[in-house]
Design a protein around this motif. Sequence first.
Motif, mmCIF file in Angstrom:
data_model
loop_
_atom_site.group_PDB
_atom_site.id
_atom_site.type_symbol
_atom_site.label_atom_id
_atom_site.label_comp_id
_atom_site.label_asym_id
_atom_site.label_seq_id
_atom_site.Cartn_x
_atom_site.Cartn_y
_atom_site.Cartn_z
ATOM 1 N N GLN A 125 0.831 -1.203 0.000
ATOM 2 C CA GLN A 125 0.000 0.000 0.000
ATOM 3 C C GLN A 125 0.866 1.254 0.000
ATOM 4 O O GLN A 125 0.517 2.265 -0.607
ATOM 5 C CB GLN A 125 -0.936 0.007 1.212
ATOM 6 N N ALA A 126 2.016 1.171 0.678
ATOM 7 C CA ALA A 126 2.932 2.321 0.700
ATOM 8 C C ALA A 126 3.425 2.642 -0.708
ATOM 9 O O ALA A 126 3.545 3.816 -1.086
ATOM 10 C CB ALA A 126 4.112 2.029 1.623
ATOM 11 N N GLU A 127 3.702 1.599 -1.497
ATOM 12 C CA GLU A 127 4.153 1.814 -2.876
ATOM 13 C C GLU A 127 3.042 2.431 -3.718
ATOM 14 O O GLU A 127 3.293 3.335 -4.534
ATOM 15 C CB GLU A 127 4.594 0.488 -3.490
ATOM 16 N N MET A 128 1.815 1.967 -3.524
ATOM 17 C CA MET A 128 0.686 2.525 -4.266
ATOM 18 C C MET A 128 0.482 3.995 -3.910
ATOM 19 O O MET A 128 0.241 4.832 -4.785
ATOM 20 C CB MET A 128 -0.586 1.727 -3.968
ATOM 21 N N ASP A 129 0.599 4.301 -2.627
ATOM 22 C CA ASP A 129 0.451 5.691 -2.183
ATOM 23 C C ASP A 129 1.527 6.570 -2.811
ATOM 24 O O ASP A 129 1.262 7.707 -3.219
ATOM 25 C CB ASP A 129 0.538 5.778 -0.657
ATOM 26 N N GLU A 130 2.750 6.039 -2.883
ATOM 27 C CA GLU A 130 3.857 6.802 -3.457
ATOM 28 C C GLU A 130 3.648 7.032 -4.952
ATOM 29 O O GLU A 130 3.905 8.127 -5.468
ATOM 30 C CB GLU A 130 5.174 6.063 -3.217
ATOM 31 N N LEU A 131 3.162 6.023 -5.663
ATOM 32 C CA LEU A 131 2.901 6.163 -7.097
ATOM 33 C C LEU A 131 1.795 7.183 -7.352
ATOM 34 O O LEU A 131 1.845 7.933 -8.331
ATOM 35 C CB LEU A 131 2.530 4.806 -7.699
ATOM 36 N N CYS A 132 0.813 7.224 -6.462
ATOM 37 C CA CYS A 132 -0.245 8.241 -6.573
ATOM 38 C C CYS A 132 0.332 9.632 -6.318
ATOM 39 O O CYS A 132 0.017 10.589 -7.033
ATOM 40 C CB CYS A 132 -1.371 7.952 -5.585
ATOM 41 N N ARG A 133 1.175 9.738 -5.304
ATOM 42 C CA ARG A 133 1.770 11.035 -4.968
ATOM 43 C C ARG A 133 2.611 11.576 -6.112
ATOM 44 O O ARG A 133 2.597 12.777 -6.408
ATOM 45 C CB ARG A 133 2.633 10.908 -3.708
ATOM 46 N N LEU A 134 3.330 10.682 -6.781
ATOM 47 C CA LEU A 134 4.190 11.085 -7.890
ATOM 48 C C LEU A 134 3.395 11.408 -9.152
ATOM 49 O O LEU A 134 3.936 11.981 -10.102
ATOM 50 C CB LEU A 134 5.192 9.969 -8.198
ATOM 51 N N GLY A 135 2.107 11.032 -9.167
ATOM 52 C CA GLY A 135 1.297 11.270 -10.357
ATOM 53 C C GLY A 135 1.429 10.188 -11.401
ATOM 54 O O GLY A 135 0.961 10.345 -12.530
ATOM 55 N N VAL A 136 2.066 9.055 -11.039
ATOM 56 C CA VAL A 136 2.234 7.953 -11.988
ATOM 57 C C VAL A 136 0.891 7.286 -12.258
ATOM 58 O O VAL A 136 0.563 6.930 -13.389
ATOM 59 C CB VAL A 136 3.249 6.921 -11.453
ATOM 60 N N ILE A 137 0.097 7.098 -11.197
ATOM 61 C CA ILE A 137 -1.259 6.577 -11.338
ATOM 62 C C ILE A 137 -2.220 7.542 -10.663
ATOM 63 O O ILE A 137 -1.803 8.393 -9.869
ATOM 64 C CB ILE A 137 -1.412 5.167 -10.728
ATOM 65 N N SER A 145 -8.125 3.107 -13.491
ATOM 66 C CA SER A 145 -8.501 3.022 -14.896
ATOM 67 C C SER A 145 -7.688 1.927 -15.571
ATOM 68 O O SER A 145 -6.668 1.462 -15.042
ATOM 69 C CB SER A 145 -8.245 4.356 -15.598
ATOM 70 N N ALA A 146 -8.125 1.530 -16.763
ATOM 71 C CA ALA A 146 -7.396 0.514 -17.523
ATOM 72 C C ALA A 146 -5.976 0.982 -17.820
ATOM 73 O O ALA A 146 -5.030 0.184 -17.820
ATOM 74 C CB ALA A 146 -8.145 0.203 -18.817
ATOM 75 N N LEU A 147 -5.812 2.286 -18.053
ATOM 76 C CA LEU A 147 -4.481 2.835 -18.324
ATOM 77 C C LEU A 147 -3.583 2.712 -17.096
ATOM 78 O O LEU A 147 -2.409 2.338 -17.202
ATOM 79 C CB LEU A 147 -4.603 4.301 -18.746
ATOM 80 N N ASP A 148 -4.135 3.001 -15.921
ATOM 81 C CA ASP A 148 -3.358 2.872 -14.687
ATOM 82 C C ASP A 148 -2.946 1.421 -14.438
ATOM 83 O O ASP A 148 -1.827 1.151 -13.993
ATOM 84 C CB ASP A 148 -4.165 3.389 -13.496
ATOM 85 N N VAL A 149 -3.854 0.496 -14.715
ATOM 86 C CA VAL A 149 -3.541 -0.926 -14.528
ATOM 87 C C VAL A 149 -2.393 -1.340 -15.438
ATOM 88 O O VAL A 149 -1.482 -2.069 -15.026
ATOM 89 C CB VAL A 149 -4.783 -1.801 -14.801
ATOM 90 N N GLU A 150 -2.396 -0.851 -16.676
ATOM 91 C CA GLU A 150 -1.320 -1.181 -17.611
ATOM 92 C C GLU A 150 0.012 -0.593 -17.143
ATOM 93 O O GLU A 150 1.060 -1.243 -17.238
ATOM 94 C CB GLU A 150 -1.665 -0.662 -19.006
ATOM 95 N N ILE A 151 -0.021 0.639 -16.629
ATOM 96 C CA ILE A 151 1.200 1.259 -16.101
ATOM 97 C C ILE A 151 1.748 0.440 -14.937
ATOM 98 O O ILE A 151 2.950 0.148 -14.868
ATOM 99 C CB ILE A 151 0.916 2.708 -15.654
ATOM 100 N N LEU A 152 0.870 0.043 -14.028
ATOM 101 C CA LEU A 152 1.296 -0.759 -12.878
ATOM 102 C C LEU A 152 1.837 -2.114 -13.318
ATOM 103 O O LEU A 152 2.807 -2.627 -12.746
ATOM 104 C CB LEU A 152 0.120 -0.955 -11.920
ATOM 105 N N THR A 153 1.219 -2.700 -14.342
ATOM 106 C CA THR A 153 1.670 -3.999 -14.843
ATOM 107 C C THR A 153 3.076 -3.897 -15.423
ATOM 108 O O THR A 153 3.943 -4.741 -15.150
ATOM 109 C CB THR A 153 0.696 -4.528 -15.915
ATOM 110 N N GLN A 154 3.319 -2.853 -16.210
ATOM 111 C CA GLN A 154 4.638 -2.681 -16.816
ATOM 112 C C GLN A 154 5.707 -2.409 -15.757
ATOM 113 O O GLN A 154 6.817 -2.940 -15.831
ATOM 114 C CB GLN A 154 4.604 -1.534 -17.836
ATOM 115 N N TRP A 155 5.373 -1.585 -14.756
ATOM 116 C CA TRP A 155 6.345 -1.286 -13.704
ATOM 117 C C TRP A 155 6.629 -2.529 -12.866
ATOM 118 O O TRP A 155 7.762 -2.764 -12.451
ATOM 119 C CB TRP A 155 5.835 -0.147 -12.837
ATOM 120 N N ALA A 156 5.610 -3.365 -12.653
ATOM 121 C CA ALA A 156 5.811 -4.610 -11.907
ATOM 122 C C ALA A 156 6.757 -5.543 -12.664
ATOM 123 O O ALA A 156 7.613 -6.205 -12.061
ATOM 124 C CB ALA A 156 4.466 -5.297 -11.663
ATOM 125 N N LYS A 157 6.625 -5.601 -13.985
ATOM 126 C CA LYS A 157 7.528 -6.429 -14.796
ATOM 127 C C LYS A 157 8.965 -5.934 -14.676
ATOM 128 O O LYS A 157 9.904 -6.729 -14.553
ATOM 129 C CB LYS A 157 7.091 -6.399 -16.262
#
Length: 243
Positions: A125-137, A145-157
């Motif tokens: 959850q801390a990582e998700m909060d940080e990604l939101c703070r940075l404006g990544v998602i 959104s589907a776009l956010d899910v794709e961004i998270l999927t690529q970063w996870a890879k």
Amino acid sequence: MSPMPAAKTRYKMQHLEQRTGVNRETIRFYIHEGLLPEPERTSRNMAWYSERHVELVKLIRQLQEREFLPLRAIKALIHDTDDYEFTPRQKEVFALISERLGTGLASPETSAPLKKTRDRLGYSQAEMDELCRLGVIQAEGGALSALDVEILTQWAKLRRSVLSAERGVTSEDLGIVMSAVDYLFSREVRFFVQKLSDLADKEAELILTEVIPGVNRLFALMHERKVRSFASQFGRSEKASAE
């Protein structure tokens, strides 16, 4: 006799708060971050704000709340378009793009639950909060959104490859990508203002079907060429040394 020019409207901080609905702490933060110009100071404890301050504060809030842009992107946009005004036709094209691409809000048809996506991809959850703070998602109401899910999927890879936490790679390192995107986007807006002022309906459609995908592909290809060129220099250097 010519009429006297109207005096410039000036506001004290409390009036600026009333005009914009934004509190003084936030306004001062915007000034500190370079999103707003400094006020006119007539004494140590007296600062005056102009109608331009009112317009910019309202614009910043609109871009944050409706378009979900991070402050870094808003700052780049404001500074690069400050001397330009969009034509009525350009505003129509922006409205068309917004309608076709969506507003960024997660809808039932295209959204995914944040918690389920987080757990599936292995984020804390801390990582998700940080990604939101940075404006990544841009998580809205516990949904992505589907776009956010794709961004998270690529970063996870990428995190499962050599860009791992064990090597000290964190979400903050995505700032490299965010800065590149912000810079490119601000230049795209400038180009649009300067070159594309009278698009016909069919040309506006091409912005969506050809230009945006084409620019994305060009960016990827040119980045790949930079990587290849950089790596090949080391290969030639080592080969020459061996000979």
